[in-house]
Design a protein around this motif. Structure first.
Motif, PDB file in Angstrom:
ATOM      1  N   UNK A 174       0.746  -1.148   0.115  1.00  0.00           N
ATOM      2  CA  UNK A 174       0.100   0.143  -0.059  1.00  0.00           C
ATOM      3  C   UNK A 174       0.856   1.261   0.003  1.00  0.00           C
ATOM      4  N   UNK A 175       1.855   1.254   0.819  1.00  0.00           N
ATOM      5  CA  UNK A 175       2.840   2.287   0.874  1.00  0.00           C
ATOM      6  C   UNK A 175       3.625   2.492  -0.366  1.00  0.00           C
ATOM      7  N   UNK A 176       3.756   1.701  -1.390  1.00  0.00           N
ATOM      8  CA  UNK A 176       4.213   1.738  -2.613  1.00  0.00           C
ATOM      9  C   UNK A 176       3.420   2.584  -3.353  1.00  0.00           C
ATOM     10  N   UNK A 177       2.088   2.618  -3.103  1.00  0.00           N
ATOM     11  CA  UNK A 177       1.004   3.334  -3.966  1.00  0.00           C
ATOM     12  C   UNK A 177       0.669   4.713  -3.216  1.00  0.00           C
ATOM     13  N   UNK A 178       0.801   4.652  -2.147  1.00  0.00           N
ATOM     14  CA  UNK A 178       0.210   6.229  -1.453  1.00  0.00           C
ATOM     15  C   UNK A 178       1.183   6.733  -0.288  1.00  0.00           C
ATOM     16  N   UNK A 179       2.508   6.057  -0.218  1.00  0.00           N
ATOM     17  CA  UNK A 179       3.227   6.388   0.814  1.00  0.00           C
ATOM     18  C   UNK A 179       3.924   7.864   1.003  1.00  0.00           C
ATOM     19  N   UNK A 180       3.986   8.534  -0.424  1.00  0.00           N
ATOM     20  CA  UNK A 180       4.412   9.909  -0.377  1.00  0.00           C
ATOM     21  C   UNK A 180       3.473  10.856  -0.091  1.00  0.00           C
ATOM     22  N   UNK A 181       3.910  11.749   0.703  1.00  0.00           N
ATOM     23  CA  UNK A 181       3.149  12.828   1.339  1.00  0.00           C
ATOM     24  C   UNK A 181       2.184  13.399   0.307  1.00  0.00           C
ATOM     25  N   UNK A 182       2.765  13.816  -0.827  1.00  0.00           N
ATOM     26  CA  UNK A 182       2.012  14.620  -1.804  1.00  0.00           C
ATOM     27  C   UNK A 182       0.586  13.478  -2.230  1.00  0.00           C
ATOM     28  N   UNK A 183       0.676  12.340  -2.320  1.00  0.00           N
ATOM     29  CA  UNK A 183      -0.001  11.460  -2.934  1.00  0.00           C
ATOM     30  C   UNK A 183      -1.320  11.372  -1.821  1.00  0.00           C
ATOM     31  N   UNK A 184      -0.787  11.352  -0.542  1.00  0.00           N
ATOM     32  CA  UNK A 184      -1.932  11.377   0.457  1.00  0.00           C
ATOM     33  C   UNK A 184      -2.642  12.505   0.529  1.00  0.00           C
ATOM     34  N   UNK A 185      -2.009  13.738   0.318  1.00  0.00           N
ATOM     35  CA  UNK A 185      -2.517  15.085   0.104  1.00  0.00           C
ATOM     36  C   UNK A 185      -3.525  15.210  -1.237  1.00  0.00           C
ATOM     37  N   UNK A 186      -3.062  14.535  -2.280  1.00  0.00           N
ATOM     38  CA  UNK A 186      -3.944  14.719  -3.436  1.00  0.00           C
ATOM     39  C   UNK A 186      -5.002  13.787  -3.316  1.00  0.00           C
ATOM     40  N   UNK A 187      -4.936  12.761  -2.806  1.00  0.00           N
ATOM     41  CA  UNK A 187      -6.216  11.712  -2.511  1.00  0.00           C
ATOM     42  C   UNK A 187      -7.266  12.657  -1.679  1.00  0.00           C
ATOM     43  N   UNK A 188      -6.589  13.358  -0.516  1.00  0.00           N
ATOM     44  CA  UNK A 188      -7.446  14.153   0.365  1.00  0.00           C
ATOM     45  C   UNK A 188      -8.082  15.175  -0.495  1.00  0.00           C
ATOM     46  N   UNK A 189      -7.619  15.676  -1.156  1.00  0.00           N
ATOM     47  CA  UNK A 189      -8.147  17.004  -2.072  1.00  0.00           C
ATOM     48  C   UNK A 189      -9.129  16.233  -3.085  1.00  0.00           C
ATOM     49  N   UNK A 190      -8.683  15.316  -3.558  1.00  0.00           N
ATOM     50  CA  UNK A 190      -9.805  14.503  -4.481  1.00  0.00           C
ATOM     51  C   UNK A 190     -11.118  14.180  -3.732  1.00  0.00           C
ATOM     52  N   UNK A 191     -11.281  13.860  -2.525  1.00  0.00           N
ATOM     53  CA  UNK A 191     -12.238  13.462  -1.547  1.00  0.00           C
ATOM     54  C   UNK A 191     -13.035  14.940  -1.693  1.00  0.00           C
TER      55      UNK A 191
END
Length: 169
Positions: free
Chosen positions: A16-33
């Motif tokens: 899972x971290x391979x896909x979302x473990x970089x902080x920008x990725x998590x913030x992008x997903x947050x904004x997408x929500x």
């Protein structure tokens, strides 16, 4: 220096971290929500460099968390929409929000998680899918799954993960 890939490791957390473990990725997903879909909206919201945003959006699309869809022909422009896999990340974001509120909000919470019908604050919980009953965190255990290797089985046997307060060091 090349970063190690976790994509093929047996551990679901590592994959899972391979896909979302970089902080920008998590913030992008947050904004997408929150409803952000377009490149310029993500860039404005996050203040991220265009090259980094392009890279992270590409990783999220490749991982199947976002879908890239053209919304304008000339010039070609795209929006990024959550897929079913991306929407399944929502409980992770909410748990991270709850944890951050509990431990890193010295001036109080800026975003809270509430029941839409009652307006009451809610907390993340584990639920037994066969009964619908909430399972207290102290009763949660991890166990080897059907695809677990002997190595994983032995690791869990040697170091069973329990989440009880009295077992803290």
């Amino acid at each position: 220096m090349q970063r190690k890939s976790f994509g093929t490791m047996e551990c679901a957390i590592a994959r899972s971290l391979e896909r979302v473990g970089e902080w920008w990725s998590i913030l992008i997903l947050r904004d997408a929500f929150y409803g952000v879909t377009r490149f310029d909206e993500f860039q404005q919201s996050l203040g991220v460099a265009p090259t980094m945003l392009t890279k992270r959006l590409g990783v999220l699309v490749e991982a199947g968390l976002l879908e890239r869809r053209r919304y304008q022909e000339r010039p070609p422009r795209y929006e990024y929409l959550l897929t079913d896999r991306g929407r399944d990340f929502r409980p992770v974001l909410l748990a991270l929000l709850e944890w951050g509120n509990r431990h890193f909000a010295p001036d109080g919470t800026s975003v809270e998680i509430r029941d839409a019908r009652s307006g009451h604050l809610v907390e993340t919980a584990f639920v037994d899918p066969s009964t619908g009953a909430t399972v207290p965190l102290e009763d949660i255990r991890v166990s080897p799954g059907p695809a677990a290797s002997e190595r994983v089985r032995k690791r869990i046997e040697r170091h069973p993960a329990r989440f009880t307060e009295e077992e803290r060091p």
